[in-house]
Design an enzyme around this catalytic site. Structure first.
Site, PDB file in Angstrom:
ATOM      1  N   GLU A 195       0.620  -1.287  -0.046  1.00  0.00           N
ATOM      2  CA  GLU A 195      -0.019   0.010   0.048  1.00  0.00           C
ATOM      3  C   GLU A 195       0.982   1.221  -0.137  1.00  0.00           C
ATOM      4  O   GLU A 195       1.898   1.211   0.698  1.00  0.00           O
ATOM      5  CB  GLU A 195      -0.713   0.278   1.263  1.00  0.00           C
ATOM      6  CG  GLU A 195      -1.785  -1.084   1.422  1.00  0.00           C
ATOM      7  CD  GLU A 195      -2.254  -1.253   3.020  1.00  0.00           C
ATOM      8  OE1 GLU A 195      -3.068  -1.919   3.462  1.00  0.00           O
ATOM      9  OE2 GLU A 195      -1.930  -0.305   3.616  1.00  0.00           O
ATOM     10  N   CYS A 254       2.931   8.349   1.785  1.00  0.00           N
ATOM     11  CA  CYS A 254       3.333   7.275   2.787  1.00  0.00           C
ATOM     12  C   CYS A 254       3.702   6.075   2.244  1.00  0.00           C
ATOM     13  O   CYS A 254       2.529   5.472   1.401  1.00  0.00           O
ATOM     14  CB  CYS A 254       2.199   7.175   3.805  1.00  0.00           C
ATOM     15  SG  CYS A 254       2.399   5.749   5.060  1.00  0.00           S
ATOM     16  N   CYS A 303       5.513  -7.728   7.202  1.00  0.00           N
ATOM     17  CA  CYS A 303       6.271  -7.088   8.269  1.00  0.00           C
ATOM     18  C   CYS A 303       6.523  -8.197   9.272  1.00  0.00           C
ATOM     19  O   CYS A 303       5.775  -9.244   9.657  1.00  0.00           O
ATOM     20  CB  CYS A 303       6.050  -6.163   8.870  1.00  0.00           C
ATOM     21  SG  CYS A 303       6.997  -5.048   9.953  1.00  0.00           S
ATOM     22  N   CYS A 312       4.374  -5.915  15.899  1.00  0.00           N
ATOM     23  CA  CYS A 312       4.048  -5.265  16.988  1.00  0.00           C
ATOM     24  C   CYS A 312       2.513  -5.179  16.842  1.00  0.00           C
ATOM     25  O   CYS A 312       1.625  -5.424  15.972  1.00  0.00           O
ATOM     26  CB  CYS A 312       4.034  -3.636  16.404  1.00  0.00           C
ATOM     27  SG  CYS A 312       5.762  -3.087  16.100  1.00  0.00           S
ATOM     28  N   CYS A 342      -0.518  -3.363  15.212  1.00  0.00           N
ATOM     29  CA  CYS A 342      -0.325  -2.987  13.754  1.00  0.00           C
ATOM     30  C   CYS A 342      -0.803  -3.920  13.071  1.00  0.00           C
ATOM     31  O   CYS A 342      -0.548  -5.261  12.900  1.00  0.00           O
ATOM     32  CB  CYS A 342       1.104  -2.900  13.399  1.00  0.00           C
ATOM     33  SG  CYS A 342       1.365  -2.464  11.643  1.00  0.00           S
ATOM     34  N   CYS A 368      -1.764   1.763   8.277  1.00  0.00           N
ATOM     35  CA  CYS A 368      -0.853   0.881   7.933  1.00  0.00           C
ATOM     36  C   CYS A 368      -1.354  -0.707   7.770  1.00  0.00           C
ATOM     37  O   CYS A 368      -1.666  -1.192   8.694  1.00  0.00           O
ATOM     38  CB  CYS A 368       0.245   0.732   9.072  1.00  0.00           C
ATOM     39  SG  CYS A 368       1.636  -0.055   8.830  1.00  0.00           S
TER      40      CYS A 368
HETATM   41  N1  SAH Z   1       7.830  -0.208  10.664  1.00  0.00           N
HETATM   42  C1  SAH Z   1       7.932   1.248  10.795  1.00  0.00           C
HETATM   43  C2  SAH Z   1       7.130   2.210   9.897  1.00  0.00           C
HETATM   44  C3  SAH Z   1       5.643   1.617   9.592  1.00  0.00           C
HETATM   45  S1  SAH Z   1       4.508   2.039  10.825  1.00  0.00           S
HETATM   46  C4  SAH Z   1       7.773   1.811  12.222  1.00  0.00           C
HETATM   47  O1  SAH Z   1       7.146   1.234  12.957  1.00  0.00           O
HETATM   48  O2  SAH Z   1       8.111   2.896  12.553  1.00  0.00           O
HETATM   49  C5  SAH Z   1       4.088   3.602  10.773  1.00  0.00           C
HETATM   50  C6  SAH Z   1       3.521   4.110  12.206  1.00  0.00           C
HETATM   51  O3  SAH Z   1       2.189   3.811  12.367  1.00  0.00           O
HETATM   52  C7  SAH Z   1       4.472   3.525  13.536  1.00  0.00           C
HETATM   53  O4  SAH Z   1       4.736   4.512  14.325  1.00  0.00           O
HETATM   54  C8  SAH Z   1       3.240   2.517  13.858  1.00  0.00           C
HETATM   55  O5  SAH Z   1       3.742   2.276  15.120  1.00  0.00           O
HETATM   56  C9  SAH Z   1       2.058   3.307  13.641  1.00  0.00           C
HETATM   57  N2  SAH Z   1       0.792   2.411  13.598  1.00  0.00           N
HETATM   58  C10 SAH Z   1       0.829   1.018  13.278  1.00  0.00           C
HETATM   59  N3  SAH Z   1      -0.480   0.594  13.458  1.00  0.00           N
HETATM   60  C11 SAH Z   1      -1.265   1.553  13.922  1.00  0.00           C
HETATM   61  C12 SAH Z   1      -2.485   1.442  14.383  1.00  0.00           C
HETATM   62  N4  SAH Z   1      -3.389   0.625  14.373  1.00  0.00           N
HETATM   63  N5  SAH Z   1      -2.840   2.787  14.982  1.00  0.00           N
HETATM   64  C13 SAH Z   1      -1.945   4.145  14.886  1.00  0.00           C
HETATM   65  N6  SAH Z   1      -1.034   3.821  14.573  1.00  0.00           N
HETATM   66  C14 SAH Z   1      -0.476   2.529  14.325  1.00  0.00           C
END
Ligand code: SAH
Length: 356
Positions: free
Chosen positions: A99, A112, A119, A123, A126, A347
């Site tokens: 995406e 973005c 990945c 996390c 995510c 994301c």
């Molecule tokens: N892997 C990298 C970049 C991708 S995610 C990183 O972790 O920084 C980009 C941002 O979106 C990150 O800060 C991540 O923690 C956040 N993010 C992911 N899922 C989310 C969600 N469901 N709600 C809010 N922020 C989220």
């Protein structure tokens, strides 16, 4: 012919690409300006196919096609939000899908983009983590998201033709610093090929220390964002398994090293999940961690995902309390409005929604 046997022009900005093209044309007895013509199509006009290069004879275009690739990616699905956000799901040459999102604000248009298909970092909050890791994106595949978004920005979003996309953030699917080859190559193309200013490009990471130090050594002033989400080891470990490998004290040592090289502000991302990491008392340990760093915290209301039905975003008041507690301790911060909620713009969410 497969991509692996053709040179991807999007991954070869500057001297390297020019020399390879020059050698190609020289071998065919063509004049030297042909290389410049191709470069103009790639970096200035964002060509997606050699057929578009109408100032080159058809025979030469075919010969180019046999040796070089422009890394075509196909929009599998496009979603347009009421707030102007446009999200693309791109299909890559092997069928993998990633995406990217165009996010307009009054004076900016931010892209973005994704750095990996899936990945590995898992996390807990995510949606991309739920896929697991599929594969690395090649530098050219990362840059192709930018090239094809330029066209949408120009033609559909009424952005100035000279600089349709003002900023790029590596905040789509994947962990950029777990794909150093692809990401460093793509940075070189965005900056040295398309001419996007390094200060307009932000690499966001969960905190992979070797990658942070690698970025620190690069001469260009790319921006760094670190996904923090919790100021204590126990809490961060609950949210982000990477905390086990690179715990906070080591991460912050690396960030201090980064700042001693770069002297640039570091951004932190802190996603606020109700009742999980939004206690204003956490502002104190967070301020302590940040001491001595020039930094800024972006507070992001959690965007709910299907695999965590028990988690929701903090309330507006909860977010304000957290923000004020940080400010009271001298930590600069801002609350980021979620964009494109109606199109699953967070994301990994669009691919998830399209596959379930
Ligand atoms: N892997 C990298 C970049 C991708 S995610 C990183 O972790 O920084 C980009 C941002 O979106 C990150 O800060 C991540 O923690 C956040 N993010 C992911 N899922 C989310 C969600 N469901 N709600 C809010 N922020 C989220």
């Amino acid at each position: 012919m497969t991509e692996s046997t053709r040179a991807e022009l999007l991954a070869e900005p500057g001297e390297g690409g020019r020399e390879r093209l020059a050698a190609f044309f020289a071998a065919r007895g063509e004049p030297a300006y042909r290389a410049r013509q191709v470069e103009e199509w790639v970096w200035e006009r964002g060509a997606r196919s050699f057929d578009e290069m109408t100032n080159l004879p058809a025979g030469l275009r075919e010969a180019l096609e046999a040796v070089f690739s422009l890394t075509p990616i196909e929009p599998d699905y496009t979603a347009r939000s009421r707030d102007g956000t446009v999200k693309h799901l791109w299909r890559l040459d092997d069928g993998e899908r990633v995406e990217s999102v165009l996010i307009p604000t009054r004076d900016r248009l931010t892209l973005c983009l994704s750095s990996q298909a899936g990945c590995a970092l898992a996390c807990r909050f995510c949606a991309t983590g739920d896929f697991g890791f599929r594969r690395q994106l090649r530098a050219a595949e990362i840059v192709a998201q930018y090239r094809d978004s330029l066209r949408v920005a120009r033609e559909e979003m009424g952005r100035p033709a000279s600089s349709p996309i003002s900023n790029v953030v590596y905040m789509g699917m994947g962990e950029p610093l777990a794909n150093l080859d692809g990401v460093i190559g793509s940075l070189a193309s965005l900056h040295g090929g398309f001419g996007l200013g390094a200060r307009r490009i932000t690499v966001s990471t969960v905190g992979l220390i070797p990658g942070i130090l690698e970025l620190a050594r690069r001469p260009e002033p790319f921006e760094l964002a670190v996904s923090l989400h919790a100021p204590s080891h126990e809490l961060r470990l609950r949210l982000m398994p990477i905390e086990k490998r690179y715990p906070l004290p080591e991460l912050f040592d690396a960030l201090r090293t980064y700042q001693s090289y770069k002297n640039r502000r570091i951004s932190f991302e802190y996603t606020l999940i109700r009742g999980v990491n939004d206690d204003p008392a956490l502002a104190e340990p967070l301020a302590k961690l940040a001491r001595g760093l020039i930094c800024f915290v972006n507070l992001i209301p959690f965007n709910p995902i299907p695999s965590r039905p028990e988690w929701g975003p903090s309330s507006t008041e909860g977010i304000a309390r957290f923000s004020e507690a940080l400010a009271a301790r001298g930590v600069g911060n801002a609350v980021r409005r979620p964009r494109g909620r109606d199109i699953d713009a967070a994301c990994g969410q669009l691919r998830l929604a399209r596959e379930s």
